[in-house]
Design a protein around this motif. Sequence first.
Motif, PDB file in Angstrom:
ATOM      1  N   VAL A  43      31.341  40.827  39.791  1.00 22.20           N
ATOM      2  CA  VAL A  43      32.387  40.623  38.790  1.00 22.20           C
ATOM      3  C   VAL A  43      31.840  40.908  37.398  1.00 22.20           C
ATOM      4  N   GLY A  44      32.552  41.717  36.645  1.00 21.42           N
ATOM      5  CA  GLY A  44      32.185  42.008  35.272  1.00 21.42           C
ATOM      6  C   GLY A  44      32.792  40.980  34.324  1.00 21.42           C
ATOM      7  N   VAL A  45      31.959  40.382  33.485  1.00 15.94           N
ATOM      8  CA  VAL A  45      32.403  39.395  32.498  1.00 15.94           C
ATOM      9  C   VAL A  45      31.697  39.679  31.169  1.00 15.94           C
ATOM     10  N   LYS A  46      32.220  39.094  30.105  1.00 13.96           N
ATOM     11  CA  LYS A  46      31.544  39.188  28.820  1.00 13.96           C
ATOM     12  C   LYS A  46      30.334  38.243  28.825  1.00 13.96           C
ATOM     13  N   THR A  47      29.343  38.568  28.025  1.00 11.15           N
ATOM     14  CA  THR A  47      28.155  37.710  27.937  1.00 11.15           C
ATOM     15  C   THR A  47      27.893  37.234  26.512  1.00 11.15           C
ATOM     16  N   VAL A 105      37.019  42.669  37.255  1.00  5.41           N
ATOM     17  CA  VAL A 105      36.675  42.385  35.858  1.00  5.41           C
ATOM     18  C   VAL A 105      37.533  41.232  35.369  1.00  5.41           C
ATOM     19  N   VAL A 106      36.877  40.184  34.876  1.00  6.09           N
ATOM     20  CA  VAL A 106      37.560  39.063  34.243  1.00  6.09           C
ATOM     21  C   VAL A 106      36.875  38.879  32.900  1.00  6.09           C
ATOM     22  N   GLY A 226      44.363  40.205  31.996  1.00  2.00           N
ATOM     23  CA  GLY A 226      44.504  40.577  33.388  1.00  2.00           C
ATOM     24  C   GLY A 226      43.184  40.535  34.137  1.00  2.00           C
ATOM     25  N   VAL A 227      43.284  40.449  35.459  1.00  2.00           N
ATOM     26  CA  VAL A 227      42.129  40.579  36.342  1.00  2.00           C
ATOM     27  C   VAL A 227      42.055  42.042  36.749  1.00  2.00           C
ATOM     28  N   GLY A 228      41.052  42.749  36.252  1.00  2.00           N
ATOM     29  CA  GLY A 228      40.916  44.170  36.552  1.00  2.00           C
ATOM     30  C   GLY A 228      40.436  44.398  37.973  1.00  2.00           C
ATOM     31  N   LEU A 229      41.155  45.251  38.701  1.00  2.00           N
ATOM     32  CA  LEU A 229      40.841  45.560  40.094  1.00  2.00           C
ATOM     33  C   LEU A 229      40.814  47.078  40.281  1.00  2.00           C
ATOM     34  N   PRO A 230      40.151  47.567  41.329  1.00  2.00           N
ATOM     35  CA  PRO A 230      40.168  49.008  41.584  1.00  2.00           C
ATOM     36  C   PRO A 230      41.603  49.527  41.676  1.00  2.00           C
TER      37      PRO A 230
END
Length: 279
Positions: A43-47, A105-106, A226-230
Amino acid sequence: MRFRHRRTAAAAALAAVAVFGLPACSAVLGEEESLVDAASMTVGVKTDQPGLGLDDGDGGITGFDVDVALYIADKLGVPADDVEFTGVTSAEREEKLISGEVDMVVATYSITPVRKTQVTFGGPYYVAKQDVLVRAEDTDIRGVRDLEGRSVCQGEGSYSAVRITEGLGIDVQKTEAPSYSACIDSLREGDVDAVSTDNLILAGFLAEDPSAFRFVNNPFTDEKYGVGLPYGDVRACEAVNKAISEMYQDGTAQEFLETWFGETDLQVVTSVPQFEGCV
């Protein structure tokens, strides 16, 4: 890393194809690769966004978006131990989804018509509102109209300042930085007059240093996270929407919001958002 799949009925059918020589299409008709079949996911998130996704210095990432991602993954049948988090910037979210480097991606990922041509979005899981953060001593800016002629920072890959100039017709000096944490540094140093983006992002930074900044608290747009999905993974989108509904109905969403933003004066929304639809 692309997610590992569970062995499903479709997989068993493919095995039968290999043994008996049956046409593959007839054996698995209607079955397509989907995140709902995953045994693990990345899962891609901000850091670098306090309260949403922040590197904790010990190799972990914490925040509202991380908690939401773990909740959704659990509802999809993927336990926390099998969820890997990786940092993404605003500019690279589509790229990492399309390449398969991340499965979901969240990351304060606003749903827009342009992005929907490349990404399938579940949710939104929260509807934020764009607002403005200024230095504490700057009492002249009370709303977005007061930014006329002033310098406003936006993160690379974001449309925040564009919404002010093109959306509202307000003439501001747009400055772009690699991230919103860099924008906040510029604001602190006096290099820009304001940072404008989603109020959840601004509230997180404000909570870290309440004496340095002032939240204008006069929102002017809706930002649907949104929750990014393929692209095209409708099954996952529908499953994600179901999970988000349950997250609000069982009180978990409110608990997450209070945990990360309860000490700010931000008025959070605790009702189920209206979903965009999966097709």
